[in-house]
Design a protein around this motif. Structure first.
Motif, PDB file in Angstrom:
ATOM      1  N   HIS A 244      -6.774   3.916  -0.095  1.00  0.00           N
ATOM      2  CA  HIS A 244      -6.283   4.505  -1.340  1.00  0.00           C
ATOM      3  C   HIS A 244      -6.022   3.443  -2.397  1.00  0.00           C
ATOM      4  CE1 HIS A 244      -6.033   8.580  -0.008  1.00  0.00           C
ATOM      5  NE2 HIS A 244      -5.077   8.378   0.875  1.00  0.00           N
ATOM      6  N   GLU A 245      -5.430   2.318  -1.994  1.00  0.00           N
ATOM      7  CA  GLU A 245      -5.086   1.311  -2.994  1.00  0.00           C
ATOM      8  C   GLU A 245      -6.332   0.744  -3.656  1.00  0.00           C
ATOM      9  OE1 GLU A 245      -2.734  -1.645  -1.068  1.00  0.00           O
ATOM     10  OE2 GLU A 245      -4.275  -2.233   0.372  1.00  0.00           O
TER      11      GLU A 245
ATOM     12  N   HIS B 166       0.610   3.479  -2.941  1.00  0.00           N
ATOM     13  CA  HIS B 166      -0.610   4.264  -3.151  1.00  0.00           C
ATOM     14  C   HIS B 166      -0.829   5.294  -2.042  1.00  0.00           C
ATOM     15  CE1 HIS B 166      -1.798   1.453  -6.349  1.00  0.00           C
ATOM     16  NE2 HIS B 166      -1.161   0.566  -5.588  1.00  0.00           N
TER      17      HIS B 166
ATOM     18  N   ASP C 154      -7.702   3.236  -6.231  1.00  0.00           N
ATOM     19  CA  ASP C 154      -6.942   3.132  -7.475  1.00  0.00           C
ATOM     20  C   ASP C 154      -7.340   1.893  -8.268  1.00  0.00           C
ATOM     21  OD1 ASP C 154      -5.660   5.446  -6.729  1.00  0.00           O
ATOM     22  OD2 ASP C 154      -3.827   4.454  -6.042  1.00  0.00           O
TER      23      ASP C 154
ATOM     24  N   GLN D 115       0.798  -1.228   0.000  1.00  0.00           N
ATOM     25  CA  GLN D 115       0.000   0.000   0.000  1.00  0.00           C
ATOM     26  C   GLN D 115       0.830   1.277   0.000  1.00  0.00           C
ATOM     27  OE1 GLN D 115      -0.037  -2.207   2.504  1.00  0.00           O
ATOM     28  NE2 GLN D 115       0.551  -1.126   4.378  1.00  0.00           N
TER      29      GLN D 115
END
Length: 421
Positions: free
Chosen positions: A343-344, A177, A347, A174
């Motif tokens: 966040h990952e 990201h 994405d 992670q």
């Protein structure tokens, strides 16, 4: 909490998704549901489901539709948490007939899903990755993605096949990201510290969990429930945990190590539940152009703790704790980091709906093999090259695995005695 500014940017940047060529099984924003299945319902798997649901918010239309685990109690606990979770309850759609238990549960989860999250012990990862890619489904694979060179070769082949099929594949590294790391590494690559010529990376913490054997458990069940301490399941903590830090070094240098010389062992009193795992490692990783990174990881209580990366260049250095630069360019990256685990998944989902697939499988496979070669060196006391680790014939996964069967525990590795395979 996901950075609201970043979420707004993602919404604005893909408002025209309907005009893009979508990925296989992809779904235009706000239209068809992306069906998500989880393989591996322990703590990390349950957390990953929460993370992807928080990432989806009201922007991405997903449903959690299938759960699978070797153990019924793991599945039951995960199902209860997902059904009632703050981020998951509105996206929960797991019927009884989409709950699967057993060593083959992953096959049924894959069949029911468009996007599969893999969060089993790492030893299962190569076979599960192959199955997801073969089925043409999108993938989130927790790190590491293998525990030996044999597994890495399978994952690298799957990475190529996923690219051919235009599948989105994101890994659980992670930091790749996390806004603070992303901006910091951009500055490093833009020359903020000059040419990278070394570094130090650490994951030193207290003791990790271990589960004592219960009388009713078979050999296989015991090793599965205590998976962190058996090579075929975990790869040892240098592979399972320290991968995050060396992954940052690989990212900064733009290459994987070519040679490793390591040492390690166990300082804590022996206990049966510690299996064959070490509690400390130290590895000198050599990269191209005579760049060296010192790697250290430890799981011993009441010692100095440090989880960080330092990247050294010809004009200064970068320290990840606080995102600080020193030397010719003295600055600090100041961002709202939010939750990198969320966040990952933002994405990943964005890549699915936008038709611009992320495929991190080769990247995470190379970082995983970096750790495997360090462990191989520490276990044997020998220098190990990248080619030796990649082409190793070591295959730790048991043949004809049976939950009710017997399975001898591997011998404790000893440098100078354990054979380099």
């Amino acid at each position: 909490m996901t950075d609201p500014n970043r979420r707004a940017f993602l919404r604005a940047s893909s408002a025209a998704a309907a005009g893009l060529a979508l990925l296989p099984n992809a779904h235009a924003r706000g239209n068809d549901v992306i069906k998500v299945g989880l393989v591996g319902c322990g703590g990390r798997g349950t957390g990953a489901v929460d993370n992807i649901c928080e990432a989806a918010g009201g922007t991405y239309n997903i449903k959690i539709v299938a759960l699978g685990d070797v153990f019924e109690d793991h599945l039951r606990n995960c199902r209860e948490a997902t059904k009632n979770g703050q981020h998951t309850k509105d996206k929960y759609d797991v019927s009884d007939d989409r709950c699967f238990v057993g060593l083959d549960a992953y096959k049924k989860v894959i069949e029911a899903s468009d996007l599969v999250i893999l969060a089993t012990p790492p030893g299962f990862r190569p076979g599960h990755i192959e199955a997801v890619v073969e089925a043409g489904k999108h993938l989130f694979a927790e790190k590491p993605v293998a525990v030996d060179g044999t597994g890495i070769r399978r994952v690298l082949a799957a990475a190529d096949k996923a690219k051919e099929k235009n599948l989105a594949v994101l890994a659980g590294t992670q930091r790749r990201h996390q806004p603070g790391y992303v901006e910091s590494l951009k500055r490093i690559h833009d020359g903020a510290i000059g040419e990278v010529n070394g570094g130090q990376v650490y994951w030193n913490q207290g003791a990790i969990w271990a589960r004592k054997r219960q009388p009713e458990w078979t050999d296989v069940e015991y090793q599965l429930r205590n998976w962190y301490h058996f090579l075929w399941l975990c790869g040892d903590h240098i592979v399972e945990q320290h991968i995050h830090n060396v992954d940052v070094a690989n990212w900064a240098i733009g290459a994987h190590p070519i040679r490793a010389v390591g040492m390690g062992g166990r300082q804590q009193p022996d206990a049966p539940e510690l299996g064959q795992s070490y509690d400390h490692f130290a590895v000198d990783y050599e990269y191209p152009n005579d760049v060296h990174v010192m790697s250290m990881c430890r799981q011993i209580p009441d010692c100095e703790n440090n989880v960080s990366e330092t990247i050294v260049g010809t004009k200064g250095r970068f320290q990840s704790n606080g995102y600080r630069f020193s030397g010719a360019n003295r600055e600090r990256v100041r961002v709202q980091d939010g939750n990198a685990f969320v966040h990952e998944h933002v994405d990943l989902l964005e890549s699915i709906v936008s038709g611009k697939p992320i495929n991190e499988l080769r990247q995470v496979a190379e970082s995983t093999l970096s750790m495997i070669m360090g462990r191989m060196s520490a276990y044997t006391g020998k220098a190990v090259t990248w080619e030796e680790a990649l082409n190793s014939k070591l295959d730790t996964f048991p043949k004809d695995l049976d939950l009710k069967g017997s399975l001898a525990e591997p011998e404790f590795p000893r440098p100078g005695v354990t054979e380099l395979i």
